[in-house]
Each structure stands twice: as structure tokens, then as C-alpha cells.
Scaffold this motif. Structure first.
Motif, PDB file in Angstrom:
ATOM      1  N   ALA A  92      41.777  45.327  83.466  1.00  0.00           N
ATOM      2  CA  ALA A  92      40.434  45.222  83.263  1.00  0.00           C
ATOM      3  C   ALA A  92      39.933  45.005  81.818  1.00  0.00           C
ATOM      4  O   ALA A  92      39.163  43.981  81.457  1.00  0.00           O
ATOM      5  CB  ALA A  92      39.716  46.766  83.744  1.00  0.00           C
ATOM      6  N   LYS A  93      40.408  45.832  80.415  1.00  0.00           N
ATOM      7  CA  LYS A  93      40.352  45.325  79.444  1.00  0.00           C
ATOM      8  C   LYS A  93      40.889  44.179  79.104  1.00  0.00           C
ATOM      9  O   LYS A  93      40.348  44.100  77.970  1.00  0.00           O
ATOM     10  CB  LYS A  93      40.811  46.503  78.683  1.00  0.00           C
ATOM     11  CG  LYS A  93      40.447  48.267  78.777  1.00  0.00           C
ATOM     12  CD  LYS A  93      41.488  49.232  78.026  1.00  0.00           C
ATOM     13  CE  LYS A  93      40.090  50.495  77.964  1.00  0.00           C
ATOM     14  NZ  LYS A  93      39.136  50.753  77.847  1.00  0.00           N
ATOM     15  N   ARG A  94      41.398  43.280  79.952  1.00  0.00           N
ATOM     16  CA  ARG A  94      41.856  41.946  79.367  1.00  0.00           C
ATOM     17  C   ARG A  94      41.188  41.078  79.904  1.00  0.00           C
ATOM     18  O   ARG A  94      41.619  39.947  79.639  1.00  0.00           O
ATOM     19  CB  ARG A  94      43.734  41.503  79.081  1.00  0.00           C
ATOM     20  CG  ARG A  94      43.938  42.462  78.020  1.00  0.00           C
ATOM     21  CD  ARG A  94      45.676  42.606  78.576  1.00  0.00           C
ATOM     22  NE  ARG A  94      46.027  43.172  77.188  1.00  0.00           N
ATOM     23  CZ  ARG A  94      46.353  44.356  77.973  1.00  0.00           C
ATOM     24  NH1 ARG A  94      45.983  45.579  77.938  1.00  0.00           N
ATOM     25  NH2 ARG A  94      47.181  45.173  76.468  1.00  0.00           N
ATOM     26  N   GLY A  95      39.877  41.903  81.056  1.00  0.00           N
ATOM     27  CA  GLY A  95      38.896  40.878  81.260  1.00  0.00           C
ATOM     28  C   GLY A  95      39.706  40.532  82.866  1.00  0.00           C
ATOM     29  O   GLY A  95      38.817  39.570  83.710  1.00  0.00           O
ATOM     30  N   ALA A  96      40.188  41.105  83.463  1.00  0.00           N
ATOM     31  CA  ALA A  96      40.141  40.393  84.658  1.00  0.00           C
ATOM     32  C   ALA A  96      39.239  42.075  85.742  1.00  0.00           C
ATOM     33  O   ALA A  96      38.477  42.962  84.958  1.00  0.00           O
ATOM     34  CB  ALA A  96      41.896  41.532  84.971  1.00  0.00           C
ATOM     35  N   HIS A  97      39.370  41.251  86.672  1.00  0.00           N
ATOM     36  CA  HIS A  97      37.677  41.655  87.548  1.00  0.00           C
ATOM     37  C   HIS A  97      38.581  42.734  88.264  1.00  0.00           C
ATOM     38  O   HIS A  97      39.671  42.177  89.682  1.00  0.00           O
ATOM     39  CB  HIS A  97      36.896  40.532  88.957  1.00  0.00           C
ATOM     40  CG  HIS A  97      36.476  40.045  87.833  1.00  0.00           C
ATOM     41  ND1 HIS A  97      35.591  39.841  86.993  1.00  0.00           N
ATOM     42  CD2 HIS A  97      36.618  39.127  87.457  1.00  0.00           C
ATOM     43  CE1 HIS A  97      34.589  39.456  86.116  1.00  0.00           C
ATOM     44  NE2 HIS A  97      35.452  38.409  86.170  1.00  0.00           N
ATOM     45  N   ASP A 123      47.285  34.739  82.159  1.00  0.00           N
ATOM     46  CA  ASP A 123      46.298  34.997  81.617  1.00  0.00           C
ATOM     47  C   ASP A 123      45.398  35.252  83.153  1.00  0.00           C
ATOM     48  O   ASP A 123      44.958  34.937  83.977  1.00  0.00           O
ATOM     49  CB  ASP A 123      45.823  33.413  81.270  1.00  0.00           C
ATOM     50  CG  ASP A 123      44.453  33.612  80.824  1.00  0.00           C
ATOM     51  OD1 ASP A 123      43.434  35.083  80.476  1.00  0.00           O
ATOM     52  OD2 ASP A 123      43.337  33.395  80.428  1.00  0.00           O
ATOM     53  N   VAL A 124      45.370  36.955  82.939  1.00  0.00           N
ATOM     54  CA  VAL A 124      44.709  37.701  84.146  1.00  0.00           C
ATOM     55  C   VAL A 124      43.171  37.886  83.796  1.00  0.00           C
ATOM     56  O   VAL A 124      41.831  37.664  84.989  1.00  0.00           O
ATOM     57  CB  VAL A 124      45.285  38.821  83.676  1.00  0.00           C
ATOM     58  CG1 VAL A 124      46.230  38.986  83.713  1.00  0.00           C
ATOM     59  CG2 VAL A 124      44.685  39.553  82.271  1.00  0.00           C
TER      60      VAL A 124
END
Length: 174
Positions: free
Chosen positions: A44-49, A23-24
């Protein structure tokens, strides 16, 4: 963006593999040798920094053009990353390791910036593949688009990873 996908297609295999394992969301991610930043943008579109690093002006331009403010974009050297030890939860690169004469040096630098318990994903050309035969023919004719590069068997890559201090958790092939 057509410019992003025309550079080098990878069928999103790296992102798909990473997302199948981790889970990124909320994770600090570094893409080394980011090229267009396509994979970083997807994470990034999946919530990663996500932070990307590349030394190529053209790659940095392409990434800035598609990423806007969604990615941190850094110009720098993959063998001397401008980040503190243990800065990232996930480090990855695709189409990079094969261009280093001493690939373990790159992997050791990846290890340095990765936090304990973090994950490194390395995507490289396979030694035993028709693509590799074609690549060697084109390199011999001085017509290969990517300059000099090598390839790895799963065993060779696993050995390099262990030399750099990693525990190998899995592998995939395409």
C-alpha cells in the motif's frame, strides 16, 4: 511496530520478489490470510489498493492497529471469498496454503477472484529444508506454534497451481 514483526518474520522476501516482477502502483491487491498485514502495508505504501482478509480476530486486531485506513480489512473465509469474480490484479498469501488439507480448493478460489492476466504469489514452507525437519519434530511433540501444516516441493506446488487453472511463471526459494 514490534508487535507486527514479532509475530512471524519473513525477511520481506515476498514483497521483494513481488516488486522485482511487478509495478504495484494502482493495482488492486488481495492478501489472503493476512496475519498482521505487514506485507500488505508495504505494498500500500508503494501505491497499491490493498484489501486483506483473515478470519482470526487477533489477526484483524493487529492489522487494524498498524494499518489505519491504508488497507481494506475484511473478516472472511479464504475458501469462500466475499468478492466478485475477477476483482483483483494480484492475489498473494504467505504461510497459508500449508494449513489446508485440500490446498487446490484455496488456489481455485484465488483463481476465481483474480482478473485475467493477473498474478498469484504463494509463499509456502519448502519440503527439503532444515526448517521442515525442525517443524516435524515439534509437531510430533505437539509443540509447533502453527498447528498442523505440510510443506511443498517446487514441483508439487507447480502441479497444484496448474490444477487450479494457473500458468506457473516463476518460483523462488529461501
Amino acid at each position: 511496530s514490534p508487535e507486527m514483526t514479532d509475530v512471524y518474520a519473513n525477511d520481506d522476501r515476498l514483497v521483494a520478489f513481488l516488486l522485482s516482477r511487478l509495478d504495484v502502483k494502482g493495482k488492486r491487491v488481495l492478501e489472503v490470510g493476512a496475519g498482521t498485514g505487514r506485507d500488505s502495508l508495504a505494498l500500500a505504501k508503494r501505491g497499491a489498493h490493498v484489501t486483506t482478509i483473515d478470519y482470526s480476530d487477533e489477526s484483524l486486531r493487529l492489522t487494524r492497529g498498524v494499518a489505519g485506513s491504508e488497507l481494506g480489512i475484511v473478516c472472511g473465509d479464504a475458501l469462500s471469498l466475499p468478492f466478485a469474480d475477477a476483482s483483483f490484479d494480484i492475489v498473494f498469501h504467505q504461510g497459508l496454503l500449508e494449513h489446508f488439507r485440500r490446498p487446490v480448493d484455496l488456489l481455485r478460489e484465488n483463481h476465481r477472484v483474480l482478473r485475467a492476466g493477473g498474478h498469484l504469489l504463494v509463499d509456502v514452507p519448502q519440503r527439503w529444508h532444515y526448517y521442515t525437519l525442525m517443524k516435524h519434530v515439534l509437531m510430533a511433540a505437539n509443540r509447533w506454534f502453527a498447528g498442523w501444516e505440510t510443506e511443498f516441493s517446487a514441483r508439487e506446488l507447480s502441479s497444484l497451481m496448474r490444477q487450479a487453472g494457473f500458468e506457473v511463471a516463476g518460483e523462488y526459494g529461501s
